[in-house]
Motif scaffolding. Structure first.
Motif, PDB file in Angstrom:
ATOM      1  N   VAL A 199       5.457 -13.289  -9.766  1.00 36.67           N
ATOM      2  CA  VAL A 199       5.658 -12.816  -8.397  1.00 36.67           C
ATOM      3  C   VAL A 199       4.859 -11.532  -8.259  1.00 36.67           C
ATOM      4  N   ILE A 200       3.837 -11.544  -7.416  1.00 39.50           N
ATOM      5  CA  ILE A 200       2.868 -10.446  -7.351  1.00 39.50           C
ATOM      6  C   ILE A 200       3.159  -9.578  -6.129  1.00 39.50           C
ATOM      7  N   ASP A 201       3.546  -8.334  -6.392  1.00 40.31           N
ATOM      8  CA  ASP A 201       3.766  -7.330  -5.346  1.00 40.31           C
ATOM      9  C   ASP A 201       2.416  -6.675  -5.054  1.00 40.31           C
ATOM     10  N   THR A 202       1.919  -6.831  -3.825  1.00 42.20           N
ATOM     11  CA  THR A 202       0.572  -6.370  -3.498  1.00 42.20           C
ATOM     12  C   THR A 202       0.601  -4.996  -2.834  1.00 42.20           C
ATOM     13  N   GLY A 203      -0.572  -4.387  -2.716  1.00 40.26           N
ATOM     14  CA  GLY A 203      -0.694  -3.086  -2.074  1.00 40.26           C
ATOM     15  C   GLY A 203      -0.851  -3.208  -0.564  1.00 40.26           C
ATOM     16  N   ASN A 204      -1.427  -2.164   0.038  1.00 42.62           N
ATOM     17  CA  ASN A 204      -1.522  -2.108   1.497  1.00 42.62           C
ATOM     18  C   ASN A 204      -2.962  -2.175   2.005  1.00 42.62           C
ATOM     19  N   ASN A 205      -3.915  -2.417   1.098  1.00 43.07           N
ATOM     20  CA  ASN A 205      -5.321  -2.410   1.485  1.00 43.07           C
ATOM     21  C   ASN A 205      -5.883  -3.822   1.417  1.00 43.07           C
ATOM     22  N   VAL A 206      -6.042  -4.456   2.569  1.00 39.46           N
ATOM     23  CA  VAL A 206      -6.506  -5.838   2.613  1.00 39.46           C
ATOM     24  C   VAL A 206      -7.923  -5.990   2.092  1.00 39.46           C
ATOM     25  N   ARG A 207      -8.684  -4.878   2.054  1.00 42.93           N
ATOM     26  CA  ARG A 207     -10.073  -4.947   1.598  1.00 42.93           C
ATOM     27  C   ARG A 207     -10.238  -4.503   0.148  1.00 42.93           C
ATOM     28  N   ALA A 208      -9.158  -4.158  -0.530  1.00 37.84           N
ATOM     29  CA  ALA A 208      -9.235  -3.837  -1.954  1.00 37.84           C
ATOM     30  C   ALA A 208      -9.492  -5.127  -2.733  1.00 37.84           C
ATOM     31  N   SER A 209     -10.385  -5.068  -3.702  1.00 36.41           N
ATOM     32  CA  SER A 209     -10.783  -6.297  -4.406  1.00 36.41           C
ATOM     33  C   SER A 209      -9.627  -6.913  -5.178  1.00 36.41           C
ATOM     34  N   ASN A 210      -8.736  -6.091  -5.754  1.00 34.30           N
ATOM     35  CA  ASN A 210      -7.607  -6.667  -6.495  1.00 34.30           C
ATOM     36  C   ASN A 210      -6.586  -7.285  -5.549  1.00 34.30           C
ATOM     37  N   TRP A 211      -6.448  -6.732  -4.338  1.00 32.42           N
ATOM     38  CA  TRP A 211      -5.548  -7.320  -3.337  1.00 32.42           C
ATOM     39  C   TRP A 211      -6.046  -8.712  -2.965  1.00 32.42           C
TER      40      TRP A 211
END
Length: 582
Positions: free
Chosen positions: A457-469
């Motif tokens: 279950v992957i909790d993501t960040g807030n930057n839609v343009r971040a490569s890891n996101w």
């Protein structure tokens, strides 16, 4: 040719697809139907198109259309042949497929297409389900109701359903009275059940007692007549998948096709002796677990199980959801929880989904904080003896890529949540660190972690343009769009959906589940509910609402034991919808 399912009994069915046969098993008929539904929806999604199917029962045949979205509707009957055994009761003629090796006799209670309906929520009222009782043959009881939302029903139907529900409760009371008063003669229904059980037991005892005599050489007959005369062969074991094949024509000296398989004439002339598998498959099916909750569970405990009424509606529904969550998967899966706004309950949702999965499946679950710099998932879980994070794991990844590496080698990097049976991989917590997780680092971690965990279950960040996101979203087998009922968070979720569609990830959105998390104890404005369900329902395959929980607000470590039962039940529903998409 089209797919079919044959409901063998209240506890079993067989689904025949183009390339496989699937044995289905459940504790009662509603679980069997739910599993049949899941198989057909999964087949439609894999095919990427609507799937026409036929459901065959002892007293009825149903012609349905299953969409990849999960929607199931009736369709007009036609004469296309079926995969699997010929469905004589289906109204198919000589063009039907010949009986396959998995064909077998069956009997079941009545079937209702409503039990295969798509779950939804009433936009005008509370999130509730209404019981629908299929037509019940005379002498039987509506033992396994199915569920469809009130918003899909007209006023007349809704009144009828309420009457059915009252009747169902009366049946439960009558069962209680009947169980406590001795009777000199069984009822018609009881006598029928007892007779069927005795007949079945007698057949099971007699089957392996003697070798099967070879069938006489077949007389000249047309291929269609020969197919009609061929009997069913032994059915596959429950949950086992095998490639569907057409039964080869037996030579003149072969035993009859419908002969018992536990003992008989071997083609070489030797007598085939029963195996352990034969013994186990001929054994009694386990009885459904007794009720544990409500007045039914209390009565069962007080009488030591001598009086054991069937579980209530809520417990039956919970058991079906647990079975959906704990089903076998075909490989490691990723679930990505997304919203571009902080405070949208991403971390809370990640913890609740992971905890529900861990407790239902018994482990093999990781909650992973995939923030490019720093997130809070590690702070919200039970503390560990170490403070290592994904950055440390990435640095030592080569040690876990060896053939000798085991899951215990991960204990130095993950934080075990003993009570809820899942692990947490935290993001960087060093305020002086300049390390970043990019898309390449995410893929390296994901590849290695997939060796040790069935579900991440992957909790993501807030930057839609971040490569890891973006890498986390692209890796997701199931996208979960989480939002509170605040305008800024659901607007951020809507903007993110538009961005994902614009960047070529429309399929991920179509397959997504939306979770609307109540951010206060106030009742939701009906017009806002209608607006949100309409918008997100047009983009994603399912919407689930979860209630406000005081513990989620203070930011302290999650204590699953203190969460309100209503909240746990809502997250169980949400997690079942999520696993349906895997």
């Amino acid at each position: 040719m089209i797919a079919q399912a044959r409901i063998d009994s209240d506890r079993s069915a067989t689904v025949h697809l183009a390339d496989e046969e699937i044995g289905i098993h459940g504790e009662h008929i509603s679980e069997v139907r739910a599993n049949v539904k899941s198989v057909f929806i999964d087949a439609a999604r894999r095919a990427g198109r609507d799937l026409d199917v036929v459901i065959v029962e002892s007293d009825a045949t149903h012609h349905l259309r299953v969409e990849p979205s999960g929607r199931i509707s009736t369709r007009e009957a036609d004469d296309r042949p079926l995969f699997g055994p010929s469905a004589g009761s289906a109204g198919h003629g000589a063009g039907s497929a010949a009986p396959s090796p998995a064909a077998h006799s069956f009997s079941a209670s009545s079937f209702d297409v409503a039990s295969f309906g798509q779950h939804a929520f009433d936009p005008e009222g509370d999130v509730e389900a209404t019981a629908v009782h299929p037509a019940v043959p005379e002498g039987s009881t509506a033992d396994s109701p199915s569920w469809i939302p009130p918003s899909l029903l007209g006023e007349d139907t809704h009144e009828a359903l309420e009457a059915h529900e009252a009747q169902d409760e009366q049946v439960s009371q009558d069962e209680l009275v009947a169980a406590s008063v001795p009777s000199s003669a069984p009822t018609t229904a009881s006598a029928s059940v007892a007779s069927a059980a005795q007949t079945s037991a007698s057949s099971a005892e007699q089957a392996p007692s003697a070798p099967v005599a070879p069938a006489p050489a077949p007389s000249a007959a047309s291929p269609a007549e020969a197919a009609d005369q061929a009997g069913p062969a032994a059915r596959p074991g429950h949950g086992r998948r095998a490639a569907a094949t057409t039964a080869p024509q037996a030579p003149a000296s072969a035993p009859a096709a419908d002969a018992p398989q536990v003992a008989g004439a071997h083609p070489s002339g030797e007598t085939r002796r029963p195996t352990l598998q034969d013994l186990q498959s001929a054994g009694r099916q386990p009885s459904p677990a007794p009720a544990t909750r409500g007045w039914q569970g209390t009565l069962t405990r007080l009488t030591g199980g001598r009086i054991s009424p069937r579980p209530g509606r809520a417990e039956r529904e919970e058991r079906a959801q647990l079975q959906r969550i704990s089903r076998t998967l075909d490989g490691p899966k990723n679930i990505a929880v997304v919203n571009l706004k902080g405070g949208a309950h991403k971390t809370t949702a990640s913890l609740m989904i992971a905890a529900t999965l861990g407790m239902a499946r018994g482990g093999g679950v990781l909650a992973w904080d995939n923030n490019e710099t720093r997130g809070t998932l590690g702070w919200r879980g039970a503390p560990a003896e170490h403070h290592r994070t994904a950055i440390d794991l990435l640095r030592d990844l080569d040690q876990l890529r060896t053939e000798q590496a085991t899951v215990s080698d991960l204990d130095r990097y993950v934080r075990r949540q003993e009570a809820t049976r899942f692990d947490i991989l935290a993001s960087d917590e060093d305020p002086g660190s300049s390390a970043l997780i990019d898309d390449a680092a995410f893929r390296e971690l994901d590849e290695t972690l997939s060796r040790f965990y069935r579900l991440k279950v992957i909790d993501t960040g807030n930057n839609v343009r971040a490569s890891n996101w973006l890498a986390g979203v692209q890796s997701a087998d199931q996208l979960v769009i989480i939002s509170t009922l605040r305008e800024d968070t659901f607007n951020a979720a809507a903007w993110m959906i538009d961005e994902l569609r614009a960047t070529g990830l429309a399929e991920q959105v179509d397959h997504a589940v939306t979770i609307l998390s109540h951010s206060s104890g106030k009742k939701m404005d009906p017009s806002l509910r209608t607006q949100l369900h309409k918008h997100f329902g047009a983009h994603t395959r399912a919407i689930v609402e979860v209630p406000f929980e005081e513990q989620f607000v203070d930011g302290a470590p999650l204590d699953f034991s203190r969460i309100h039962p209503e909240t746990r039940a809502a997250w169980l529903r949400a997690t079942a919808e999520i696993v349906d998409g895997l």
